[in-house]
Structures are given as structure tokens and as C-alpha cells.
Design an enzyme around this catalytic site. Structure first.
Site, PDB file in Angstrom:
ATOM      1  N   GLY B 133       0.811  -1.204   0.000  1.00 50.44           N
ATOM      2  CA  GLY B 133       0.000   0.000   0.000  1.00 50.44           C
ATOM      3  C   GLY B 133       0.847   1.257   0.000  1.00 50.44           C
ATOM      4  O   GLY B 133       1.371   1.665   1.041  1.00 50.44           O
ATOM      5  N   LEU B 134       0.975   1.851  -1.181  1.00 51.42           N
ATOM      6  CA  LEU B 134       1.718   3.110  -1.291  1.00 51.42           C
ATOM      7  C   LEU B 134       0.797   4.206  -1.839  1.00 51.42           C
ATOM      8  O   LEU B 134       0.640   5.262  -1.234  1.00 51.42           O
ATOM      9  CB  LEU B 134       2.934   2.916  -2.218  1.00 51.42           C
ATOM     10  CG  LEU B 134       3.782   4.163  -2.467  1.00 51.42           C
ATOM     11  CD1 LEU B 134       4.455   4.634  -1.178  1.00 51.42           C
ATOM     12  CD2 LEU B 134       4.861   3.889  -3.534  1.00 51.42           C
ATOM     13  N   GLU B 136      -2.192   6.598  -2.868  1.00 48.07           N
ATOM     14  CA  GLU B 136      -3.394   7.097  -2.195  1.00 48.07           C
ATOM     15  C   GLU B 136      -4.284   7.787  -3.223  1.00 48.07           C
ATOM     16  O   GLU B 136      -3.805   8.150  -4.300  1.00 48.07           O
ATOM     17  CB  GLU B 136      -2.984   8.074  -1.085  1.00 48.07           C
ATOM     18  CG  GLU B 136      -2.104   7.399  -0.046  1.00 48.07           C
ATOM     19  CD  GLU B 136      -1.806   8.284   1.152  1.00 48.07           C
ATOM     20  OE1 GLU B 136      -2.209   9.468   1.136  1.00 48.07           O
ATOM     21  OE2 GLU B 136      -1.180   7.773   2.096  1.00 48.07           O
ATOM     22  N   GLY B 140      -0.485   9.760  -6.317  1.00 50.41           N
ATOM     23  CA  GLY B 140      -0.082   8.620  -7.130  1.00 50.41           C
ATOM     24  C   GLY B 140       1.385   8.733  -7.512  1.00 50.41           C
ATOM     25  O   GLY B 140       2.253   8.073  -6.935  1.00 50.41           O
ATOM     26  N   GLU B 366       3.552   1.236 -11.207  1.00 53.02           N
ATOM     27  CA  GLU B 366       5.010   1.100 -11.035  1.00 53.02           C
ATOM     28  C   GLU B 366       5.755   2.254 -11.696  1.00 53.02           C
ATOM     29  O   GLU B 366       6.811   2.080 -12.288  1.00 53.02           O
ATOM     30  CB  GLU B 366       5.501  -0.220 -11.630  1.00 53.02           C
ATOM     31  CG  GLU B 366       4.897  -1.428 -10.976  1.00 53.02           C
ATOM     32  CD  GLU B 366       5.574  -1.786  -9.676  1.00 53.02           C
ATOM     33  OE1 GLU B 366       6.627  -1.193  -9.366  1.00 53.02           O
ATOM     34  OE2 GLU B 366       5.040  -2.647  -8.962  1.00 53.02           O
ATOM     35  N   HIS B 369       4.674   5.864 -17.468  1.00 51.75           N
ATOM     36  CA  HIS B 369       5.637   6.013 -18.561  1.00 51.75           C
ATOM     37  C   HIS B 369       6.383   7.348 -18.449  1.00 51.75           C
ATOM     38  O   HIS B 369       7.612   7.397 -18.515  1.00 51.75           O
ATOM     39  CB  HIS B 369       4.849   5.937 -19.879  1.00 51.75           C
ATOM     40  CG  HIS B 369       5.691   6.030 -21.100  1.00 51.75           C
ATOM     41  ND1 HIS B 369       6.340   4.943 -21.633  1.00 51.75           N
ATOM     42  CD2 HIS B 369       6.018   7.094 -21.878  1.00 51.75           C
ATOM     43  CE1 HIS B 369       7.024   5.327 -22.710  1.00 51.75           C
ATOM     44  NE2 HIS B 369       6.838   6.623 -22.876  1.00 51.75           N
TER      45      HIS B 369
HETATM   46  C1  LIG Z   1      -4.438  -2.029 -11.875  1.00 46.41           C
HETATM   47  C2  LIG Z   1      -3.576  -1.205 -10.972  1.00 46.41           C
HETATM   48  C3  LIG Z   1      -2.943  -1.802  -9.900  1.00 46.41           C
HETATM   49  C4  LIG Z   1      -2.167  -1.040  -9.028  1.00 46.41           C
HETATM   50  N1  LIG Z   1      -1.578  -1.656  -7.947  1.00 46.41           N
HETATM   51  C5  LIG Z   1      -0.946  -0.887  -7.010  1.00 46.41           C
HETATM   52  C6  LIG Z   1      -0.451  -1.469  -5.806  1.00 46.41           C
HETATM   53  O1  LIG Z   1      -0.507  -2.700  -5.634  1.00 46.41           O
HETATM   54  N2  LIG Z   1       0.089  -0.679  -4.861  1.00 46.41           N
HETATM   55  C7  LIG Z   1       0.189   0.679  -5.036  1.00 46.41           C
HETATM   56  O2  LIG Z   1       0.683   1.353  -4.136  1.00 46.41           O
HETATM   57  N3  LIG Z   1      -0.262   1.268  -6.170  1.00 46.41           N
HETATM   58  C8  LIG Z   1      -0.833   0.530  -7.158  1.00 46.41           C
HETATM   59  N4  LIG Z   1      -1.324   1.122  -8.306  1.00 46.41           N
HETATM   60  C9  LIG Z   1      -1.277   2.576  -8.417  1.00 46.41           C
HETATM   61  C10 LIG Z   1      -0.255   3.089  -9.425  1.00 46.41           C
HETATM   62  O3  LIG Z   1       1.036   2.901  -8.946  1.00 46.41           O
HETATM   63  C11 LIG Z   1      -0.590   4.571  -9.689  1.00 46.41           C
HETATM   64  O4  LIG Z   1      -1.777   4.576 -10.431  1.00 46.41           O
HETATM   65  C12 LIG Z   1       0.519   5.281 -10.429  1.00 46.41           C
HETATM   66  O5  LIG Z   1       1.606   5.506  -9.590  1.00 46.41           O
HETATM   67  C13 LIG Z   1       0.045   6.604 -11.029  1.00 46.41           C
HETATM   68  O6  LIG Z   1      -0.624   7.368 -10.091  1.00 46.41           O
HETATM   69  P1  LIG Z   1      -2.035   8.036 -10.440  1.00 46.41           P
HETATM   70  O7  LIG Z   1      -2.908   6.990 -10.983  1.00 46.41           O
HETATM   71  O8  LIG Z   1      -2.473   8.750  -9.240  1.00 46.41           O
HETATM   72  O9  LIG Z   1      -1.728   9.034 -11.612  1.00 46.41           O
HETATM   73  P2  LIG Z   1      -1.195  10.528 -11.465  1.00 46.41           P
HETATM   74  O10 LIG Z   1       0.035  10.552 -10.637  1.00 46.41           O
HETATM   75  O11 LIG Z   1      -2.307  11.406 -11.104  1.00 46.41           O
HETATM   76  O12 LIG Z   1      -0.766  10.799 -12.965  1.00 46.41           O
HETATM   77  C14 LIG Z   1      -1.707  11.178 -14.005  1.00 46.41           C
HETATM   78  C15 LIG Z   1      -0.931  11.558 -15.238  1.00 46.41           C
HETATM   79  O13 LIG Z   1      -0.099  12.674 -14.975  1.00 46.41           O
HETATM   80  C16 LIG Z   1       1.240  12.406 -15.306  1.00 46.41           C
HETATM   81  N5  LIG Z   1       2.104  13.128 -14.374  1.00 46.41           N
HETATM   82  C17 LIG Z   1       2.075  13.083 -13.004  1.00 46.41           C
HETATM   83  N6  LIG Z   1       3.027  13.866 -12.510  1.00 46.41           N
HETATM   84  C18 LIG Z   1       3.673  14.419 -13.562  1.00 46.41           C
HETATM   85  C19 LIG Z   1       4.771  15.328 -13.696  1.00 46.41           C
HETATM   86  N7  LIG Z   1       5.415  15.832 -12.653  1.00 46.41           N
HETATM   87  N8  LIG Z   1       5.152  15.690 -14.930  1.00 46.41           N
HETATM   88  C20 LIG Z   1       4.531  15.170 -16.017  1.00 46.41           C
HETATM   89  N9  LIG Z   1       3.521  14.317 -15.963  1.00 46.41           N
HETATM   90  C21 LIG Z   1       3.087  13.940 -14.745  1.00 46.41           C
HETATM   91  C22 LIG Z   1       1.373  10.911 -15.219  1.00 46.41           C
HETATM   92  O14 LIG Z   1       2.447  10.447 -16.038  1.00 46.41           O
HETATM   93  C23 LIG Z   1       0.024  10.474 -15.719  1.00 46.41           C
HETATM   94  O15 LIG Z   1       0.037  10.451 -17.124  1.00 46.41           O
HETATM   95  C24 LIG Z   1      -2.041   0.366  -9.230  1.00 46.41           C
HETATM   96  C25 LIG Z   1      -2.653   0.939 -10.348  1.00 46.41           C
HETATM   97  C26 LIG Z   1      -3.406   0.177 -11.216  1.00 46.41           C
HETATM   98  C27 LIG Z   1      -4.055   0.835 -12.394  1.00 46.41           C
END
Ligand SMILES: Cc1cc2nc3c(=O)[nH]c(=O)nc-3n(C[C@H](O)[C@H](O)[C@H](O)COP(=O)(O)OP(=O)(O)OC[C@H]3O[C@@H](n4cnc5c(N)ncnc54)[C@H](O)[C@@H]3O)c2cc1C
Lengths: 253, 390
Positions: B133-134, B136, B140, B366, B369
Site C-alpha cells: 500500500g503506497l 493514495e 499517485g 510502477e 511512462h
Molecule cells: C491495476 C492497478 C494496480 C495497481 N496496484 C498498485 C499497488 O498494488 N500498490 C500501489 O501502491 N499502487 C498501485 N497502483 C497505483 C499506481 O502505482 C498509480 O496509479 C501510479 O503511480 C500513477 O498514479 P495516479 O494513478 O495517481 O496518476 P497521477 O500521478 O495522477 O498521474 C496522471 C498523469 O499525470 C502524469 N504526471 C504526473 N506527474 C507528472 C509530472 N510531474 N510531470 C509530467 N507528468 C506527470 C502521469 O504520467 C500520468 O500520465 C495500481 C494501479 C493500477 C491501475
């Protein structure tokens, strides 16, 4: 004494088989596997060991590539591995192969032997009975299960009248059909142990078997005719046609 | 027809016999257990419990970890396992990544001796499932600003906050949860029956349908003092886990791409249009050759990185490059393969649309991109561009 299991490496049943110049082209076989009935023989040999039996020795007669199959057998629990190296198995006839296997079983001191009822490549079905003849052992074929019974063994086999239970004492050979037992899968621990297990590799002459001219020769292979393309029917009005075809062409009803 | 994995540069010859045997074991399992059942699992939105049992029995969970009942395989073998699992479905690989790299690894690296002995043997056999759990709802890509808090209450810790998008969350026996204790990120082990903890499942996914995704909710959740991971403080904790999982994903993506390539090749050879197999048309050949080229490059990248993981000479930016590149090309290959299949490409009879939808998640989790682009950008220029603050 040990439990012997005879294994043959054959083209995987899902691999494409090509024929070139009247011969199955072995170099084009994409995947080699343990012959499927042998897998059931192996499973049952391991179960017999687990029921308090002797160690299991896997024996194969075949080219260098067959060693991989022995290592795979070690990964599921076989204790020792014996490889009689023969580069071109197709140059030998079944009596020669049986002589080699019988001698190898003697060397490994096996008085109860498991093998498949036939190999998936030749479908000859002669190994079990042939080796039994040479060893002066009893042979039970189409077996699906073997359990210890007093000093001997109880084998379950399919017969025309239904399931048959046969009591047999050593020396004996069980030629296996597909059984109901679930085949064990390897696991990482087994693979790590298999890696350390040495394969004893010997030649037919080490066994004192001389390979005079083979008396039976496969003249040629031809690929089976290509399957005709599938036919598709739609709508309720085609029911009669489909039923007709199922009855007259496919002979399934 | 037996699956023939694309291996244009004969990477197979570089593997040890043990690595090849582990790969073949997993490949056979995927053929027998995953591929025949995956569409039903996706339709029902479940990760079949038998898969958990089988993965544990094969002994591949936590593959590169040594001791405490863990397999102790090479990183190359771990990569091959991920490749084969994801050839079946990204959801299966996700399960193994989360269990091994995100839940077992932090306990193995940062846990106390008691914690390792208590959890790792059961996790290696699959009897205990872990989650990580990382992320929130509001944090993200920048987990450093997380809200979830832990308070030291003398004889216990009190956790408050919520995690989202947590793979295996609802089915997990334990969660490795990252929360701030006096402003510093720390790892905590939360067990499923701890008071104040719940893990409702998230539904409605169009991607990774055979993988369980959940929220983790902590409402005055009380955990004993010995559940903190003593060995790490700060973002380094979660990021070290992610490094391992991302490495595995770089191989997994190759598996998904191989599956899409295989299906596209078979389809193109058998589909007749304008009187000829579509494989005989230059545009289709161009697509297949592009797939071959990108898969081969991705394989070499993953293999080389695996060697660096094994000899300890890697840097995290190299993992970012491999994760980003390999998922990117796998997704593009899935789309291209879907195109080659024409209308059939949207059916569940072929694996391509499922891989395509799965890889959209893999692209995002993870480290998205673009977050990996930013990591590389910082590496090249020395200037971070994640945030506007200096
Ligand atoms: C099926 C699934 C399973 C998952 N399993 C886990 C898990 O087991 N444990 C866990 O902790 N998490 C998990 N995740 C969460 C995942 O790690 C996050 O979704 C991911 O880190 C992206 O965060 P976000 O969805 O909040 O997107 P956001 O951080 O809101 O990003 C949205 C968009 O903005 C872009 N963006 C963000 N910041 C910047 C920046 N500074 N400059 C340019 N572009 C930016 C991103 O590239 C993306 O395109 C899971 C996600 C999915 C879909």
C-alpha cells in the site's frame, strides 16, 4: 534393487512434424518431450516409491538431446539417471532397443519396471512385452495404477470386460496407459536438486549389447493428407443438412 | 499448436539449464492452467485461488530472495518467470510481482529477524498473500506527499488514512503499508484482522480484470509495536521494492508482446483476403517485422539488465528505461496485433485485446511512462522536473 522407469523422448504432441525426403525431419521438430504414456509410468513409479518402495532409476536410450528429459524426470523426484547414448534411434529395430533396455535394467538392478504402453512417435507398443521377454519378467499392459500388495503388486488395467485387477510378483513390467492420477509438476526445489544430479551416460557396447544389422527397417514416412477445410452452416433451415453430414460423412451419429 | 516463443537472437542459449527449466515449468503451467481459464477469470473478475496454490507449489514466489524458505533464484530466472506469467496474463504476473517484489522483498530487506521468520516462509508457499500500500487517492506519482499517518501510542501504533489501487488488497493476509510517523515515511505490516482495517474491492476495471484491486482503509487501526519495518526510513523503502518489481515488468512486457506477436503471425498466415494470406502483403509484413525488431531489442535490454541485477552493477535509471521501453513497445505491439486480427481482434477468442487492455495499467503502475521519462531526464541533466519547487 530399484524401481526402473523407461522413458523416451519424442516430438511434443503439439509440435509440427515435417517430412522431408521420405523421413520425419528431426531437425525441424520445435519441441521434444517425454512420451505422454511414459509420464504416467513415471508418476506411478514415484508413487510406488513414496508408498515405501525402492529408489527410482530413469533409463532412456536415445541421442544427446534426450538427457534433458532425464533431468526433467529428476526434477520431479527420480533418484538416478541412466542414459544409453544412441545417436540415431531410428537405425535400430525394436528388438535391438529392447536388448539395450533389458541390459540397462539389469545394470541398474531393477526388478520392477514401469514404461508407457507405446511411444507417441512410433506407436509400436513393443517395448514393455519385448523387454519382459528378455528379462523373463511378467508383463501387465494397459495399466493405469499400481500399488504394493503383500510381497507383490496389484495393477489396475482396462480390459474389454471393464476394470481388471491383476496381482503380480517381481520381476515384472507395467506398460502404462493414461491413468487418472494427476501428474506431478516440477518445482524450483526439484529443479535445483536435478541440476546437481549426475546422468550416467554409457554406450550399448558398455552394456555388452552388440548392434548387428537391424532386421526391420522403416522404409519411408509420408505426412497424413491435409484436413479438408471446415464447413460452416447458419440458421435453422440447415439443421437437416448438418444432421445428414454428421451421420453420413462424420459417422458420429 | 505448441507455443513457440519468439527468440530471434537466441537468448535461450545464454541461459543456464536451471533458468531454462524454471522457464519451461512456468510456460507449461501457463499453457495448462492460465490460458484455458483466463477469459472466464476475467469475466468473473477473480484471480482463481488455484493459481495462488500452484504458484506456491512451483516455488517461484519471491524468486530472487534467498533464505527463509524463499527460492533463491537468479534475477534472470525471476525475469523469465515474469515473462512467462505475463505471456498468459498481466494479472497473473501482477500477483507474483506484488507478492514477491512488493510484499516479501521489504520484509526480507528491511524486516526484523522475527518478522522474516514469521512471514516469509508462508509467503513463499503462497499460504500467506501480501499486498503493498503506497498509492493514495490524491497521491499517485508523488507518494512522498502521502497523507496516511502512524502515531506512536506507547504500546501500539495507530494508523489513519487510505490507500487506493492496491493489487491483492482484498485477498491479502497482510499489507505492507507506507505511512508517515513523525513526518518520516515508514513501512508497517498490517494484518487482515487488525482492528480498524478494511480492504474493499474496487470494481469496474476494463483492464487487469483477473487481478484483485482494492482500497485499504485505516480508521484508528491499531497494530502492535513490532510491526514496523525497522530497517528503512523515507521513500527509499517503497522505491527499493518498486525497483525489483519494475525490473520484473520489463520481462513481463516481453511475454505479453510475444503472445500478441505469435497470435498476429498465425492469424496473418491463415487469413485470406483478396485471394491471398494477408501475411503476404507488404504492409502486414512491415508490421510483423517491426514487432520482431522491438521484441528482440526489448529482450536484449531485459536480459542485460538481468545480468546487471545479478552482479549488482545496476542503477535505478536503467530499470526505468527498461520498464518504460518494454511496456511501451508491448502496448504498441498489442494494438498492432489487434489491428492485424481485424474484427476478430476484439474477441476473447484471441488474447490480443486482453493484453492490450492490461498493458494500459502496466503503463501506468510502477511509475507511469512519463514519470520514468522524468527520472531519465533528471539523470541526463541533473535537473529534477517533477515539481516546480527547487
Ligand atoms: C491495476 C492497478 C494496480 C495497481 N496496484 C498498485 C499497488 O498494488 N500498490 C500501489 O501502491 N499502487 C498501485 N497502483 C497505483 C499506481 O502505482 C498509480 O496509479 C501510479 O503511480 C500513477 O498514479 P495516479 O494513478 O495517481 O496518476 P497521477 O500521478 O495522477 O498521474 C496522471 C498523469 O499525470 C502524469 N504526471 C504526473 N506527474 C507528472 C509530472 N510531474 N510531470 C509530467 N507528468 C506527470 C502521469 O504520467 C500520468 O500520465 C495500481 C494501479 C493500477 C491501475
Amino acid at each position: 534393487m530399484a524401481i526402473g522407469v523407461l522413458l523416451k523422448q519424442v516430438p511434443d504432441t503439439t509440435a509440427k512434424i515435417g517430412v522431408s525426403e521420405g523421413r520425419v525431419d528431426e531437425t525441424a521438430v520445435s519441441k521434444w518431450s517425454m512420451s505422454p504414456y511414459d509420464e504416467y509410468a513415471l508418476e506411478s513409479a514415484l508413487r510406488l516409491k513414496e508408498a515405501g518402495g525402492e529408489d527410482v532409476v530413469a533409463i532412456t536410450c536415445g541421442p544427446t538431446r534426450a538427457a534433458k528429459m532425464l533431468t526433467d524426470a529428476a526434477a520431479v523426484g527420480v533418484d538416478s539417471l541412466l542414459h544409453v547414448l544412441v545417436d540415431d534411434l531410428s537405425a535400430l529395430d525394436s528388438t535391438q532397443v529392447q536388448s539395450i533396455l533389458a541390459a540397462a535394467l539389469g545394470r541398474a538392478d531393477c526388478d520392477v519396471v514401469f514404461c508407457g504402453k507405446q511411444a507417441a512417435d512410433t506407436n509400436a507398443g513393443s517395448t514393455g512385452p519385448g523387454v519382459a521377454l528378455l528379462l523373463g519378467a511378467s508383463c501387465v499392459s494397459h495399466v493405469s495404477e499400481v500399488s504394493p500388495d503383500g510381497g507383490g503388486y496389484l495393477a489396475l488395467r482396462a480390459s474389454t470386460g471393464g476394470d481388471e485387477r491383476v496381482q503380480v510378483s517381481a520381476p515384472c513390467i507395467f506398460a502404462f496407459d493414461k491413468g487418472d492420477e494427476e501428474l506431478r509438476r516440477p518445482n524450483v526445489r526439484g529443479i535445483m536438486m536435478a541440476k546437481k544430479k549426475a546422468i550416467e551416460t554409457i554406450s550399448p557396447s558398455d552394456l555388452g549389447v552388440s548392434l548387428d544389422n537391424s532386421r526391420v527397417t522403416v522404409v519411408s514416412h509420408t505426412p497424413p493428407p491435409e484436413k479438408p477445410p471446415g464447413q460452416k452452416f447458419e440458421g435453422a433451415e440447415s439443421v437437416a443438412t448438418v444432421v445428414g453430414k454428421l451421420r453420413d460423412e462424420a459417422n458420429v451419429i | 499448436m505448441a507455443y513457440e516463443a519468439l527468440d530471434f537472437y537466441d537468448i535461450d542459449a545464454l541461459l543456464t539449464e536451471e533458468e531454462r527449466m524454471v522457464r519451461d515449468m512456468v510456460r507449461d503451467w501457463v499453457d495448462k492452467e492460465v490460458i484455458p481459464n483466463i477469459e472466464e477469470a476475467c469475466r468473473e473478475g477473480v484471480f482463481p485461488d488455484k493459481w495462488r496454490v500452484d504458484l506456491g507449489e512451483m516455488g517461484i514466489l519471491g524468486a530472487p530472495l534467498k533464505g527463509y524458505g524463499c527460492p533463491g533464484l537468479s534475477y534472470i530466472a525471476y525475469g523469465l518467470i515474469c515473462q512467462e506469467l505475463e505471456r498468459g496474463d498481466s494479472g497473473v504476473r501482477s500477483f507474483a510481482s506484488v507478492q514477491g517484489s512488493l510484499a516479501m522483498y521489504p520484509i526480507w530487506d528491511f524486516g526484523s529477524e522475527e518478522q522474516k521468520n514469521h512471514y516469509l516462509p508462508g509467503m513463499a508457499t503462497g499460504e500467506l498473500i501480501g499486498c503493498f500500500g503506497l498509492t493514495e487517492p490524491d497521491y499517485g506519482s508523488n507518494p512522498g506527499d502521502m497523507i496516511t499517518r502512524a502515531e506512536d501510542k506507547g504500546d501500539h501504533y495507530l494508523l489513519n488514512g487510505a490507500k487506493m489501487w492496491i493489487t491483492n488488497g482484498t485477498t491479502a493476509d497482510l499489507a505492507v503499508v507506507w505511512a508517515k510517523l513523525d513526518g518520516v515515511i515508514r513501512g508497517f505490516i498490517v494484518e487482515k484482522d487488525d482492528p480498524g482495517f478494511s480492504a474493499p474491492e474496487m470494481t469496474g476495471k476494463h483492464s487487469l480484470k483477473a487481478s484483485v484491486t482494492s482500497e485499504l482503509v485505516f480508521q484508528d487501526c491499531q497494530i502492535p509495536k513490532d510491526r514496523i519495518l525497522p530497517g528503512v526510513k523515507g521513500l527509499k523503502g517503497p522505491f527499493s521494492c518498486l525497483n525489483n518489481a519494475r525490473y520484473g515488468i520489463s520481462w513481463g512486457a516481453v511475454g505479453a508482446a510475444q503472445s500478441c506477436f505469435d497470435s498476429a503471425k498465425e492469424y496473418a498466415l491463415s487469413r485470406i483476403q483478396f485471394g491471398h494470406p494477408i501475411a503476404s502483403f507488404q504492409l502486414i509484413q512491415n508490421k510483423l517485422s517491426w514487432m520482431l525488431r522491438e521484441i528482440t531489442k526489448a529482450q536484449l535490454l531485459a536480459y542485460h539488465l538481468g545480468n546487471k541485477k545479478d552482479d549488482g552493477t545496476w542503477i535505478p535509471e536503467q530499470i526505468s528505461l527498461a520498464k518504460m521501453n518494454n511496456v511501451d513497445i508491448a502496448l504498441e505491439i498489442a494494438r498492432m496485433s489487434r489491428d492485424i486480427h481485424g474484427a476478430n481482434g476484439i474477441l476473447d477468442e484471441y488474447p490480443v485485446m486482453r493484453h492490450m487492455a492490461n498493458l494500459e495499467s502496466v503503463k501506468t503502475y510502477e511509475g507511469t511512462h512519463d514519470i520514468h521519462n522524468l527520472i531519465l531526464g533528471r539523470h541526463i541533466t541533473g535537473i529534477q522536473s517533477f515539481t516546480r519547487e527547487p
